[in-house]
Design an enzyme around this catalytic site. Structure first.
Site, PDB file in Angstrom:
ATOM      1  CG  HIS A   1     -48.033 -19.243  21.876  1.00 39.49           C
ATOM      2  ND1 HIS A   1     -47.243 -20.164  22.503  1.00 39.49           N
ATOM      3  CD2 HIS A   1     -48.405 -18.354  22.837  1.00 39.49           C
ATOM      4  CE1 HIS A   1     -47.129 -19.876  23.784  1.00 39.49           C
ATOM      5  NE2 HIS A   1     -47.819 -18.769  24.003  1.00 39.49           N
TER       6      HIS A   1
ATOM      7  CE  LYS B   1     -50.233 -10.630  22.770  1.00 36.76           C
ATOM      8  NZ  LYS B   1     -49.033 -11.029  23.559  1.00 36.76           N
TER       9      LYS B   1
ATOM     10  NE  ARG C   1     -52.275 -14.449  25.188  1.00 40.60           N
ATOM     11  CZ  ARG C   1     -52.459 -15.210  24.118  1.00 40.60           C
ATOM     12  NH1 ARG C   1     -53.680 -15.650  23.825  1.00 40.60           N
ATOM     13  NH2 ARG C   1     -51.448 -15.528  23.334  1.00 40.60           N
TER      14      ARG C   1
ATOM     15  CG  HIS D   1     -47.818 -15.118  30.633  1.00 39.90           C
ATOM     16  ND1 HIS D   1     -48.946 -14.364  30.422  1.00 39.90           N
ATOM     17  CD2 HIS D   1     -47.267 -15.297  29.411  1.00 39.90           C
ATOM     18  CE1 HIS D   1     -49.061 -14.080  29.137  1.00 39.90           C
ATOM     19  NE2 HIS D   1     -48.058 -14.635  28.501  1.00 39.90           N
TER      20      HIS D   1
ATOM     21  NE  ARG E   1     -50.643 -17.883  27.845  1.00 39.25           N
ATOM     22  CZ  ARG E   1     -51.211 -18.231  26.697  1.00 39.25           C
ATOM     23  NH1 ARG E   1     -52.419 -18.763  26.692  1.00 39.25           N
ATOM     24  NH2 ARG E   1     -50.575 -18.057  25.548  1.00 39.25           N
TER      25      ARG E   1
ATOM     26  CE1 TYR F   1     -44.011 -20.590  27.890  1.00 35.22           C
ATOM     27  CE2 TYR F   1     -45.504 -21.726  26.419  1.00 35.22           C
ATOM     28  CZ  TYR F   1     -45.186 -20.614  27.170  1.00 35.22           C
ATOM     29  OH  TYR F   1     -46.035 -19.553  27.201  1.00 35.22           O
TER      30      TYR F   1
END
Length: 279
Positions: free
Chosen positions: A270, A183, A157, A244, A247, A279
Site C-alpha cells: 500500500h 501498483k 494482487r 481483494h 488480501r 481493515y
C-alpha cells in the site's frame, strides 16, 4: 414525477425502439477498445432481462426508470447498482448520442430519480476465515488451489501474481522472496512459504513465469482465468468473492497476530497506511 423534457432515449432516425440490442463486435464507444468477455456476458444478460421486462413497449425515459425500480426492488443494493451501471452502458450502445455532454447530464439526472445509495466500500465484512479458506482450497482442483494459496499467502494482487518471474526468486530458509514491480511502479518483495513454492514449480514447470502457461504465446495466464477460479468461492449465500477479499483476509490475520499497520501496509504494497487502516 418524471421530467418529460428528458427525452434523451431516441434513435438516430427518430424512430422509437421497442427492444435493446448489442452490436456484434461490442466495441466500447469512443475508445474503440474491445470489452472483456465477462463484461460482454453481463451486457448480454442485462439486455435480455430488460427486453423481457419491457415486453415490447416503446423504450422511453419512463420505461427505463421502471426497469431501474425493478432492479432496486428485486436485488440487494450492491447487485442493483451493478446491474444499473450495465443497463446505462447498454443504453449508450443503442443510442450513441447519449455520449454527448448534455445528454450525459440528462441521463444521470434521469437515473437519480431512483435513489440507489452508495454501498459501503469497506470490504472487511467479506473476510475469509481460516476454516473457510481450508475448505475452499480442498474443494478446488489442486492446480486451481495453487493460485488461491499464493494469493492468500503473499497478499498480492492478481496482476502481480501473473507477472511473477522465476528469475526474480530468491530463497532464504523456509521463505521464498519474489522481487516485483507492483501498483504505482512500486518495487517490493512478495513472500510465500517454500513448500508452496515447490508445489507451484512442480505443477507449472521452469518457464519464464512462476505460473507459466505453456498454451499461451505470452507464457502468462489471463486475469479472466484467475477471476473464474475466485468466483467459484461460494462460502455464503449471495456473496461473490474477489481477489481483494483474499488480501483483506491475510491483512486481517496479520493485524490480529500483533503486526503493526505499517508492517502490514508494507507487506501489501500500500502507498499509505491509511489504506491499510480500513481493515
Amino acid at each position: 414525477m418524471l421530467d418529460t423534457n428528458l427525452t434523451v432515449i431516441k434513435s438516430s432516425s427518430d424512430t422509437t425502439k421497442t427492444e435493446l440490442t448489442l452490436p456484434a463486435n461490442l466495441m466500447r464507444q469512443r475508445t474503440n477498445k474491445p470489452l472483456c468477455l465477462a463484461t460482454i456476458k453481463n451486457l448480454e444478460i442485462i439486455t435480455k432481462d430488460f427486453n423481457n421486462f419491457n415486453g415490447g413497449r416503446p423504450i422511453s425515459p419512463d420505461t427505463a426508470i421502471e426497469y431501474v425500480r425493478h432492479l432496486k426492488d428485486t436485488y440487494k443494493l450492491s447487485t442493483a447498482r451493478m446491474k444499473k451501471d450495465y443497463f446505462k452502458r447498454v443504453l449508450k450502445e443503442n443510442y450513441p448520442t447519449l455520449y454527448l455532454p448534455e445528454n450525459i447530464r440528462n441521463l444521470e439526472a434521469l437515473f437519480k430519480t431512483v435513489a440507489l445509495p452508495q454501498v459501503d466500500e469497506n470490504k472487511t465484512g467479506k473476510v475469509i476465515s481460516e476454516d473457510d479458506y481450508n475448505t475452499l482450497v480442498n474443494t478446488l482442483k489442486p492446480r486451481e488451489a495453487l493460485f488461491i494459496k499464493f494469493l492468500y499467502n503473499s497478499g498480492c494482487r492478481v496482476s502481480e501474481l501473473l507477472n511473477c518471474q522465476t528469475k526474480d526468486v530468491s530463497i532464504k530458509g523456509k521463505v521464498v522472496y519474489i522481487s516485483i514491480i507492483g501498483k504505482g511502479e512500486k518495487a517490493r518483495y512478495l513472500r510465500t512459504p517454500l513448500e508452496l513454492y515447490k508445489q507451484i514449480k512442480n505443477t507449472f514447470g521452469d518457464g519464464k513465469y512462476l505460473f507459466n502457461n505453456y498454451k499461451s504465446k505470452s507464457g502468462k495466464f489471463s486475469r479472466q482465468y484467475i477471476y473464474s477460479i475466485i468466483h467459484k468461492i461460494k462460502l455464503e449465500d449471495d456473496i461473490t468473492y474477489s481477489p481483494h477479499n483474499l488480501r483483506h483476509s491475510i491483512a486481517t490475520d496479520m493485524l490480529k497476530s500483533g503486526l503493526t499497520l505499517k508492517e502490514v501496509s508494507e507487506f501489501l504494497g500500500h502507498s499509505s497506511v491509511a489504506t491499510t487502516s480500513k481493515y
